[in-house]
Design a protein around this motif. Structure first.
Motif, mmCIF file in Angstrom:
data_model
loop_
_atom_site.group_PDB
_atom_site.id
_atom_site.type_symbol
_atom_site.label_atom_id
_atom_site.label_comp_id
_atom_site.label_asym_id
_atom_site.label_seq_id
_atom_site.Cartn_x
_atom_site.Cartn_y
_atom_site.Cartn_z
ATOM 1 N N ALA A 83 32.706 21.692 -5.492
ATOM 2 C CA ALA A 83 31.989 22.507 -6.467
ATOM 3 C C ALA A 83 32.099 23.995 -6.132
ATOM 4 O O ALA A 83 32.362 24.820 -7.012
ATOM 5 N N ALA A 122 30.321 23.082 -12.589
ATOM 6 C CA ALA A 122 29.024 22.558 -13.021
ATOM 7 C C ALA A 122 29.021 21.034 -12.967
ATOM 8 O O ALA A 122 28.042 20.427 -12.533
ATOM 9 N N TRP A 179 28.738 20.034 -9.288
ATOM 10 C CA TRP A 179 27.374 20.245 -8.789
ATOM 11 C C TRP A 179 26.432 19.175 -9.336
ATOM 12 O O TRP A 179 25.549 18.677 -8.619
ATOM 13 N N LEU A 180 26.613 18.799 -10.606
ATOM 14 C CA LEU A 180 25.778 17.759 -11.194
ATOM 15 C C LEU A 180 26.002 16.422 -10.485
ATOM 16 O O LEU A 180 25.047 15.704 -10.173
ATOM 17 N N VAL A 231 24.137 16.670 -7.119
ATOM 18 C CA VAL A 231 22.678 16.598 -7.182
ATOM 19 C C VAL A 231 22.219 15.190 -7.569
ATOM 20 O O VAL A 231 21.197 14.698 -7.053
ATOM 21 N N CYS A 250 23.279 23.658 -8.915
ATOM 22 C CA CYS A 250 23.674 22.973 -10.148
ATOM 23 C C CYS A 250 23.163 23.739 -11.365
ATOM 24 O O CYS A 250 23.914 23.979 -12.323
#
Length: 105
Positions: free
Chosen positions: A54, A67, A70-71, A74, A95
């Motif tokens: 990311a 993005a 990062w999603l 998380v 995120c």
């Protein structure tokens, strides 16, 4: 994380490996991560590689892919880490920032 025979396994993507990844250009880092992802068997390694991916995507200017990475990070962290783990919050902030950047906010 544990190996099948019950002996504790150590993460391969430790602080030294992370520092080495950060020394690479974003494109080199992404290529190295792609190779390492296939061999990563521990959750800690897979999570760290996703975080590194990311960050590399962000550095390369690919806001949408960053993005998405990062999603992924998380969601995995919130599912597998203990409740209220500070790493979930830190990844969540990254995120949110990446999603806002991808949307042009």
């Amino acid at each position: 994380d544990f190996v099948a025979d019950g002996e504790e396994a150590s993460p391969a993507v430790d602080a030294e490996a992370q520092a080495q990844l950060m020394m690479l250009s974003p494109s080199e880092r992404l290529a190295t991560i792609a190779q390492a992802e296939a061999a990563a068997s521990l959750f800690a390694d897979r999570l760290e590689l996703t975080i590194q991916k990311a960050a590399a995507l962000q550095a390369s200017g690919d806001a949408g892919a960053a993005a998405e990475a990062w999603l992924t990070a998380v969601l995995a962290a919130s599912e597998w880490l203990p409740p209220n783990d500070e790493q979930v919050a830190a990844i969540g902030v990254q995120c949110a920032k990446a999603l806002a950047h991808a949307d042009g906010l």
